[in-house]
Design an enzyme around this catalytic site. Structure first.
Site, short mmCIF file in Angstrom:
data_model
loop_
_atom_site.label_atom_id
_atom_site.label_comp_id
_atom_site.label_asym_id
_atom_site.label_seq_id
_atom_site.Cartn_x
_atom_site.Cartn_y
_atom_site.Cartn_z
N GLY A 7 -0.29 33.97 76.02
CA GLY A 7 0.02 33.31 74.75
C GLY A 7 1.47 33.56 74.35
O GLY A 7 1.77 33.83 73.19
N TYR A 147 -14.89 33.22 64.62
CA TYR A 147 -13.58 33.83 64.85
C TYR A 147 -13.68 35.34 64.63
O TYR A 147 -13.27 36.14 65.48
CB TYR A 147 -12.51 33.23 63.94
CG TYR A 147 -11.17 33.90 64.14
CD1 TYR A 147 -10.48 33.78 65.34
CD2 TYR A 147 -10.61 34.72 63.15
CE1 TYR A 147 -9.28 34.43 65.56
CE2 TYR A 147 -9.40 35.37 63.35
CZ TYR A 147 -8.74 35.23 64.56
OH TYR A 147 -7.55 35.89 64.78
N PRO A 177 -4.03 42.79 63.41
CA PRO A 177 -3.26 42.42 62.22
C PRO A 177 -4.09 41.65 61.20
O PRO A 177 -5.10 41.04 61.52
CB PRO A 177 -2.15 41.51 62.77
CG PRO A 177 -2.26 41.53 64.26
CD PRO A 177 -3.66 41.94 64.55
N GLY A 182 4.47 32.42 59.84
CA GLY A 182 5.55 32.06 60.76
C GLY A 182 5.11 31.83 62.19
O GLY A 182 5.93 31.75 63.10
N GLU A 184 1.93 29.71 64.77
CA GLU A 184 1.18 28.44 64.76
C GLU A 184 -0.30 28.65 64.46
O GLU A 184 -1.09 27.70 64.53
CB GLU A 184 1.35 27.75 66.13
CG GLU A 184 2.78 27.37 66.41
CD GLU A 184 2.97 26.73 67.79
OE1 GLU A 184 2.00 26.65 68.55
OE2 GLU A 184 4.10 26.34 68.07
P1 NDP Z 1 -0.09 31.15 67.76
O1 NDP Z 1 -1.01 29.97 67.57
O2 NDP Z 1 1.28 31.07 67.19
O3 NDP Z 1 0.02 31.49 69.30
C1 NDP Z 1 -1.12 31.51 70.10
C2 NDP Z 1 -0.72 31.57 71.56
O4 NDP Z 1 -1.92 31.58 72.35
C3 NDP Z 1 0.10 30.37 72.00
O5 NDP Z 1 1.16 30.81 72.81
C4 NDP Z 1 -0.87 29.54 72.83
O6 NDP Z 1 -0.17 28.91 73.89
C5 NDP Z 1 -1.77 30.66 73.39
N1 NDP Z 1 -3.06 30.15 73.84
C6 NDP Z 1 -4.03 29.57 73.12
N2 NDP Z 1 -5.05 29.20 73.91
C7 NDP Z 1 -4.69 29.56 75.18
C8 NDP Z 1 -5.30 29.45 76.46
N3 NDP Z 1 -6.50 28.84 76.61
N4 NDP Z 1 -4.66 29.94 77.54
C9 NDP Z 1 -3.45 30.53 77.41
N5 NDP Z 1 -2.82 30.66 76.23
C10 NDP Z 1 -3.44 30.17 75.14
O7 NDP Z 1 -0.91 32.40 67.17
P2 NDP Z 1 -0.44 33.89 66.76
O8 NDP Z 1 0.77 34.27 67.50
O9 NDP Z 1 -0.44 33.98 65.30
O10 NDP Z 1 -1.68 34.72 67.28
C11 NDP Z 1 -1.69 35.44 68.48
C12 NDP Z 1 -2.95 36.30 68.55
O11 NDP Z 1 -3.02 37.13 67.39
C13 NDP Z 1 -4.27 35.53 68.57
O12 NDP Z 1 -5.16 36.20 69.40
C14 NDP Z 1 -4.74 35.59 67.12
O13 NDP Z 1 -6.14 35.47 67.01
C15 NDP Z 1 -4.26 36.96 66.72
N6 NDP Z 1 -4.04 37.18 65.29
C16 NDP Z 1 -3.24 36.35 64.55
C17 NDP Z 1 -3.05 36.61 63.20
C18 NDP Z 1 -2.24 35.73 62.31
O14 NDP Z 1 -2.41 35.81 61.08
N7 NDP Z 1 -1.35 34.91 62.82
C19 NDP Z 1 -3.63 37.80 62.58
C20 NDP Z 1 -4.47 38.58 63.44
C21 NDP Z 1 -4.64 38.29 64.75
P3 NDP Z 1 -0.48 27.48 74.51
O15 NDP Z 1 -1.04 26.61 73.43
O16 NDP Z 1 0.85 27.03 75.02
O17 NDP Z 1 -1.45 27.75 75.62
C1 8X3 Z 2 -6.09 36.24 61.59
C2 8X3 Z 2 -6.25 36.89 60.27
O1 8X3 Z 2 -7.40 36.80 58.03
O2 8X3 Z 2 -6.67 34.69 58.98
O3 8X3 Z 2 -6.75 36.94 62.56
O4 8X3 Z 2 -8.59 35.82 59.88
S1 8X3 Z 2 -7.29 35.99 59.26
#
Ligand code: NDP
Ligand code: 8X3
Length: 249
Positions: A7, A147, A177, A182, A184
């Protein structure tokens, strides 16, 4: 260090790639969108290797691993970051496909990546796996249904990895987190409804991808005798809700 980040095309993953390269390490950038990865690799130079990867596909993971050049095969840190939330409908209204995609990505994808990388780490007696959990894995909220459950899986899987890895020199951490802006994440959750996604962060100072990347970097540079099992972060503006009690009229 060689750091394999799933990711890496957006959000936390891209920020992690930047901090590791800035500090002299090599990063394998894995994701489905190769155009994004190629652009990031162009920014980061020879220390970044873009690799097409769909973690929901065992064949894609096998191919990505098989295509790694010899000098990139000794993975010191695996960051299982690829993940997503889809929708906030109550369970009784949520499309089954959303649930299936979240489980395939956040659980099966993370497990399959771990299965591909872990044996070589154990053989070498060193390595670190950082799994991206969430506060949603510990605290239920309306619409968080599957989720949150996938992130609870990440928590318990990480602890069970620890149980198996004691004495091997290989470490595992659940980095969980809370609200982080900031990235996607919410645009994906609301399927491209960017206005709705932006509202999630309105009037807040959320965590940033750079905050999470700095934490991942800190974890990866701790002395090898320290294993952080679980680290949970929230923005200061986020807290807990009281129990929701439906009273009779
Ligand atoms: P983004 O949506 O910004 O990034 C997600 C990344 O995951 C992208 O690079 C996407 O790339 C990749 N991805 C999704 N599906 C696949 C797949 N099938 N194979 C390979 N890559 C994949 O999300 P965040 O950076 O915010 O989140 C990253 C992680 O942190 C996630 O696991 C999320 O659940 C977790 N998280 C996020 C929080 C938040 O508030 N933002 C808080 C807590 C946890 P592409 O589409 O190019 O494959
Ligand atoms: C992402 C945090 O609070 O949107 O894992 O579920 S929350």
């Amino acid at each position: 260090m060689i750091v394999f980040i799933t990711g890496a095309s957006a959000g936390f993953g891209a920020a992690m790639a930047r901090i590791f390269v800035k500090n002299g390490h090599q990063v394998v950038l894995g994701a489905r969108r190769m155009d994004r990865l190629t652009a990031l690799a162009a920014e980061l130079g020879d220390s970044a290797l873009p690799v097409e990867l769909d973690v929901t596909s065992k064949a894609s993971i096998e191919e990505a691993m098989a295509l790694l050049p010899q000098s990139w095969r000794q993975i010191d840190v695996l960051i299982n970051n690829a993940g997503l939330a889809l929708g906030t409908e109550p369970a009784q209204e949520a499309p089954l496909e959303n649930w299936e995609t979240m489980i395939a990505t956040n659980c099966s994808g993370l497990v399959t990546m771990t299965h591909a990388v872990l044996p070589a780490m154990v053989e070498r007696g060193t390595g670190l796996i950082i799994n991206l959990g969430s506060v949603a894995g510990r605290f239920p909220y309306p619409g968080g249904n599957v989720y949150g459950a996938t992130k609870a899986f990440v928590d318990q899987f990480t602890l069970n990895l620890r149980a198996d890895l004691v004495g091997t020199g290989v470490r595992a951490t659940n980095l969980a987190p809370g609200m982080c802006g900031g990235t996607e994440f919410s645009n994906v959750r609301f399927k491209g409804d960017d206005e709705k996604a932006a509202k999630v962060y309105e009037g807040t100072t959320p965590l940033t991808a750079e905050d999470i990347a700095a934490t991942a970097y800190w974890l990866a540079t701790l002395p090898p005798h320290i294993n952080v099992n679980f680290i949970e972060m929230m923005p200061t503006c986020q807290g807990f809700a009281p129990f929701n009690i439906k009273r009779q009229a």
